[in-house]
Design a protein around this motif. Sequence first.
Motif, short mmCIF file in Angstrom:
data_model
loop_
_atom_site.label_atom_id
_atom_site.label_comp_id
_atom_site.label_asym_id
_atom_site.label_seq_id
_atom_site.Cartn_x
_atom_site.Cartn_y
_atom_site.Cartn_z
N GLN A 2 0.83 -1.21 0.00
CA GLN A 2 0.00 0.00 0.00
C GLN A 2 0.87 1.26 0.00
O GLN A 2 0.60 2.21 -0.74
N ASN A 3 1.89 1.29 0.83
CA ASN A 3 2.79 2.45 0.93
C ASN A 3 4.23 1.95 1.12
O ASN A 3 4.82 2.16 2.17
N PRO A 4 4.80 1.31 0.12
CA PRO A 4 6.10 0.64 0.31
C PRO A 4 7.33 1.54 0.17
O PRO A 4 8.45 1.04 0.14
N TYR A 5 7.13 2.86 0.09
CA TYR A 5 8.25 3.79 -0.03
C TYR A 5 8.10 4.88 1.03
O TYR A 5 6.99 5.20 1.46
N CYS A 6 9.22 5.48 1.42
CA CYS A 6 9.12 6.59 2.36
C CYS A 6 10.28 7.56 2.15
O CYS A 6 11.33 7.20 1.61
N VAL A 7 10.05 8.79 2.57
CA VAL A 7 11.05 9.84 2.50
C VAL A 7 10.93 10.69 3.76
O VAL A 7 9.81 11.05 4.17
N LYS A 8 12.05 11.00 4.38
CA LYS A 8 12.04 11.79 5.60
C LYS A 8 12.27 13.26 5.26
O LYS A 8 13.26 13.62 4.63
N CYS A 9 11.34 14.10 5.68
CA CYS A 9 11.41 15.55 5.45
C CYS A 9 11.32 16.24 6.81
O CYS A 9 10.22 16.39 7.35
N GLY A 10 12.46 16.62 7.36
CA GLY A 10 12.46 17.21 8.69
C GLY A 10 12.02 16.18 9.72
O GLY A 10 12.60 15.10 9.81
N ARG A 11 10.98 16.50 10.45
CA ARG A 11 10.46 15.57 11.47
C ARG A 11 9.27 14.75 10.95
O ARG A 11 8.62 14.05 11.71
N ASP A 12 9.00 14.87 9.67
CA ASP A 12 7.92 14.11 9.04
C ASP A 12 8.50 13.01 8.16
O ASP A 12 9.51 13.21 7.47
N ILE A 13 7.84 11.87 8.16
CA ILE A 13 8.17 10.80 7.23
C ILE A 13 6.97 10.57 6.33
O ILE A 13 5.88 10.21 6.80
N TYR A 14 7.17 10.83 5.05
CA TYR A 14 6.11 10.66 4.06
C TYR A 14 6.14 9.21 3.56
O TYR A 14 7.14 8.76 3.01
N CYS A 15 5.04 8.51 3.74
CA CYS A 15 4.91 7.13 3.24
C CYS A 15 4.15 7.19 1.92
O CYS A 15 2.95 7.53 1.89
N ILE A 16 4.85 6.86 0.85
CA ILE A 16 4.36 7.07 -0.51
C ILE A 16 3.59 5.84 -0.99
O ILE A 16 4.00 4.70 -0.76
N PRO A 17 2.47 6.07 -1.70
CA PRO A 17 1.65 4.92 -2.14
C PRO A 17 2.34 4.05 -3.19
O PRO A 17 3.09 4.54 -4.03
N GLY A 18 2.05 2.75 -3.08
CA GLY A 18 2.31 1.81 -4.14
C GLY A 18 0.97 1.54 -4.79
O GLY A 18 0.56 2.20 -5.72
N TYR A 19 0.24 0.57 -4.21
CA TYR A 19 -1.14 0.33 -4.64
C TYR A 19 -2.13 1.20 -3.86
O TYR A 19 -3.32 1.25 -4.19
N GLY A 20 -1.68 1.86 -2.83
CA GLY A 20 -2.57 2.59 -1.94
C GLY A 20 -3.15 3.86 -2.54
O GLY A 20 -2.67 4.37 -3.56
N GLY A 21 -4.16 4.39 -1.87
CA GLY A 21 -4.83 5.58 -2.34
C GLY A 21 -4.56 6.82 -1.52
O GLY A 21 -5.23 7.83 -1.68
N SER A 22 -3.56 6.75 -0.61
CA SER A 22 -3.26 7.89 0.25
C SER A 22 -1.76 7.99 0.52
O SER A 22 -1.05 6.98 0.53
#
Length: 216
Positions: A57-77
């Motif tokens: 659903q969200n198999p990728y991530c990127v850290k931006c400051g104190r936030d970690i963005y979990c990026i969609p694969g098959y997911g919708g968010s």
Amino acid sequence: MKGKDQSFIWSEGWWLEGDKAWFVDGMSNTLFCADMNTGECEKVNCIPNFGESTYCQNPYCVKCGRDIYCIPGYGGSIWIYNLDDNTFTEIDIDRPKQHLSGSQFWIWGDILFIVMANWNKVMEVSISQRRITNYYIICENDSIRRGVLVGDKIYAVSSESGKIYQFDILTKGVKVYIHPDIAKKLFAICYDGEKFWMGGYQKDIYIWDKEKDNLT
């Protein structure tokens, strides 16, 4: 990688920062943090996408400051995890009907650009505002499979045609390079500093000199 319970954990990409690696387990959609010095892997939190399959659903991530963005694969968010308050914030996306796992993303100043596989748009996310600020259509009646950022331009290949799309992240303009000699479906594109290398679902590899628009 194994967790403390010795279960096997896998991911489609790690985000490295110092001696730590952040990643999302592809099966459980759980955010983890690995210590590169000790080899220990800590569970951070489960992404609360209740009611959906957790697979990729969200198999990728990127850290931006104190936030970690979990990026969609098959997911919708997009799910944003804040390390200070230990909570997730959900950002719904204009979800393509048949997108595939294989998202790519690049940080450009305060902007996170995301290209999702089997889609025709580039997504623009404001890191400071924590919201999607725009979608840019880069092709019509076609879809892209992979892209690469070179300078201030994203180059993306089509899995349906012999086209290479150039998206200018400053002007938001699109230029199309058409190469009917590309007979196979493309899956990947990379850049070696001079030329682009492209491959697909077959054994063919194409080398593209953009300056001369020459394909070999």
